[in-house]
Design a protein around this motif. Structure first.
Motif, short mmCIF file in Angstrom:
data_model
loop_
_atom_site.label_atom_id
_atom_site.label_comp_id
_atom_site.label_asym_id
_atom_site.label_seq_id
_atom_site.Cartn_x
_atom_site.Cartn_y
_atom_site.Cartn_z
N THR A 72 0.85 -1.18 0.00
CA THR A 72 0.00 0.00 0.00
C THR A 72 0.89 1.23 0.00
O THR A 72 1.78 1.35 0.84
CB THR A 72 -0.93 0.02 1.22
N ALA A 74 0.74 5.30 0.18
CA ALA A 74 -0.09 6.47 0.45
C ALA A 74 -1.58 6.14 0.36
O ALA A 74 -2.39 6.90 -0.18
CB ALA A 74 0.26 7.61 -0.50
N GLY A 75 -1.96 4.96 0.87
CA GLY A 75 -3.34 4.53 0.90
C GLY A 75 -3.82 3.85 -0.37
O GLY A 75 -4.97 3.41 -0.42
N GLU A 77 -3.73 0.73 -2.81
CA GLU A 77 -3.31 -0.67 -2.92
C GLU A 77 -2.59 -0.89 -4.24
O GLU A 77 -3.11 -0.55 -5.31
CB GLU A 77 -4.52 -1.60 -2.85
N ILE A 148 -1.12 10.45 -6.74
CA ILE A 148 -0.65 10.64 -5.37
C ILE A 148 0.50 11.65 -5.33
O ILE A 148 0.54 12.55 -4.50
CB ILE A 148 -0.19 9.30 -4.77
N GLU A 180 6.25 9.83 9.24
CA GLU A 180 6.13 10.23 7.85
C GLU A 180 7.49 10.12 7.17
O GLU A 180 8.53 10.08 7.84
CB GLU A 180 5.59 11.66 7.77
N PRO A 270 5.59 6.29 1.91
CA PRO A 270 4.41 6.42 2.76
C PRO A 270 3.44 5.27 2.48
O PRO A 270 3.19 4.92 1.33
CB PRO A 270 3.81 7.77 2.35
N GLY A 272 0.26 4.86 4.49
CA GLY A 272 -1.12 5.21 4.82
C GLY A 272 -1.30 5.12 6.32
O GLY A 272 -0.42 4.64 7.05
N PRO A 273 -2.44 5.53 6.83
CA PRO A 273 -2.65 5.55 8.28
C PRO A 273 -2.87 4.16 8.85
O PRO A 273 -3.37 3.26 8.17
CB PRO A 273 -3.90 6.42 8.44
N ASP A 274 -2.51 4.00 10.13
CA ASP A 274 -2.82 2.77 10.84
C ASP A 274 -4.22 2.85 11.42
O ASP A 274 -4.98 3.78 11.13
CB ASP A 274 -1.77 2.46 11.92
N PRO A 279 0.28 8.08 10.72
CA PRO A 279 0.92 7.75 9.44
C PRO A 279 1.92 6.61 9.60
O PRO A 279 2.58 6.48 10.64
CB PRO A 279 1.63 9.05 9.06
N THR A 281 5.19 4.59 7.55
CA THR A 281 6.17 4.71 6.47
C THR A 281 7.02 3.45 6.42
O THR A 281 7.46 2.94 7.45
CB THR A 281 7.07 5.94 6.69
#
Length: 339
Positions: A72, A74-75, A77, A148, A180, A270, A272-274, A279, A281
């Motif tokens: 993944t 930056a979010g 897939e 992105i 990040e 990056p 994506g968020p957990d 964030p 990385t």
């Protein structure tokens, strides 16, 4: 500029016996030299350099024709695999039919076959599935995500100069932290912490020059004399230069001493968020070791044995350095970062 010129010399043997060693707590403090402004300015110049929207997703040798590779970015897939000709293929990681995770599907004769309903992808556009530009540089695999990155696309990623593959041994380590990419790059643009934070690996570290603010990365680096610790007083002294050719990459070139020409590339991708919205990385670090000593041919022959050892050594360093990067992000995100 700090320190003096004690250029490492090559001797008959690659290792040296450390002269006049001092204990960890008696080494020269570096906090006065490690001025936050120097690190911050070097980081800002790195962030201003173009990436062409290319992101490192992993080691090239980890992406095979046997099974797909998922990452993944930056979010987004991403799924990658090798086609029937062995070329790197990458694209969206969700099946365009009903969203199946393509990273869990098998590859047959270079075609990725969705395990939910059998939709087959050979790398060409199909049913609203469109491939991403992908690049295999021989060590790392890259994918270009224009939506992105938001930059002017480049046909190829900015790949640092490396030793010839036939004369080198490479290994790639991947680690993931809650931070990040900027925090990872800032860590690598702080060479002063090496002997204090990693005493099991580095001793006698002196930063000889700091960036001069040049417009290009060639004249915008840190020059460092340091000894890699082998065991006890046995060390390998080198001179290294750290430069940032792009916003998510820092490269260390060994310019003098044993292993001259060897490279360590640190790439921050990056993810994506957990689950808590923080964030994440991925640090993908490639070590490309080279030597012109006659015995290095035997070392290259042992590459399959050496790669796990090289990855383990890099992994140990990144357990510490990710703690640095994560702490930096925690302080920044709460408005407490003193730099």
């Amino acid at each position: 500029m700090t320190g003096g010129d004690r250029r490492p010399r090559r001797g008959r043997y690659p290792v040296r016996l450390r002269r006049g060693p001092v204990s960890w707590e008696r080494q020269r403090p570096t906090w006065r030299e490690a001025r936050p402004g120097i690190i911050a300015e070097a980081l800002q110049r790195a962030l201003a350099r173009p990436s062409g929207n290319w992101y490192v997703i992993g080691a090239a040798r980890d992406i095979t024709a046997r099974r797909p590779f998922g990452r993944t970015v930056a979010g987004v897939e991403v799924v990658a695999w090798r086609d029937a000709a062995g070329r790197l293929v990458a694209g969206p990681g969700a099946c365009p039919h009903l969203g199946a995770p393509l990273k869990d599907s098998p590859v047959r004769c270079g075609t990725l076959v969705c395990h939910w309903h059998g939709l087959a992808l050979d790398g060409a556009p199909l049913a609203n599935w469109n491939p991403f530009p992908a690049y295999d540089d021989g060590v790392l695999a890259w994918v270009r995500l224009d939506r992105i990155g938001g930059e002017v696309p480049l046909e190829r990623p900015v790949v640092p100069a490396r030793p010839r593959p036939a004369g080198a041994v490479e290994a790639v380590c991947t680690a993931v932290g809650v931070c990040e990419p900027d925090d990872v790059i800032a860590n690598r643009l702080d060479p002063w912490h090496g002997a204090w934070f990693h005493p099991y690996s580095f001793v006698d570290l002196t930063v000889l020059t700091t960036p001069d603010g040049g417009a290009t990365e060639d004249c915008d680096g840190f020059t460092v004399d340091v000894s890699f610790k082998v065991a006890g007083r046995v060390v390998v002294p080198v001179r290294a230069v750290f430069r940032a050719p792009g916003p998510r990459t820092v490269v260390m070139h060994i310019t003098e001493g044993e292993g001259r020409g060897s490279v360590v590339e640190t790439h921050a991708t990056p993810l994506g968020p957990d689950e808590r919205g923080r964030p994440r990385t991925a640090v993908v670090e490639a070590v490309v070791a080279a030597s012109d000593r006659p015995g290095f041919a035997a070392v290259r022959a042992m590459a399959p044995v050496l790669r796990p050892l090289m990855r383990a050594a890099a992994g140990r360093l990144w357990r510490d350095d990710l703690a640095y990067a994560e702490r930096r992000w925690e302080l920044r995100s709460s408005g407490r970062f003193p730099g």
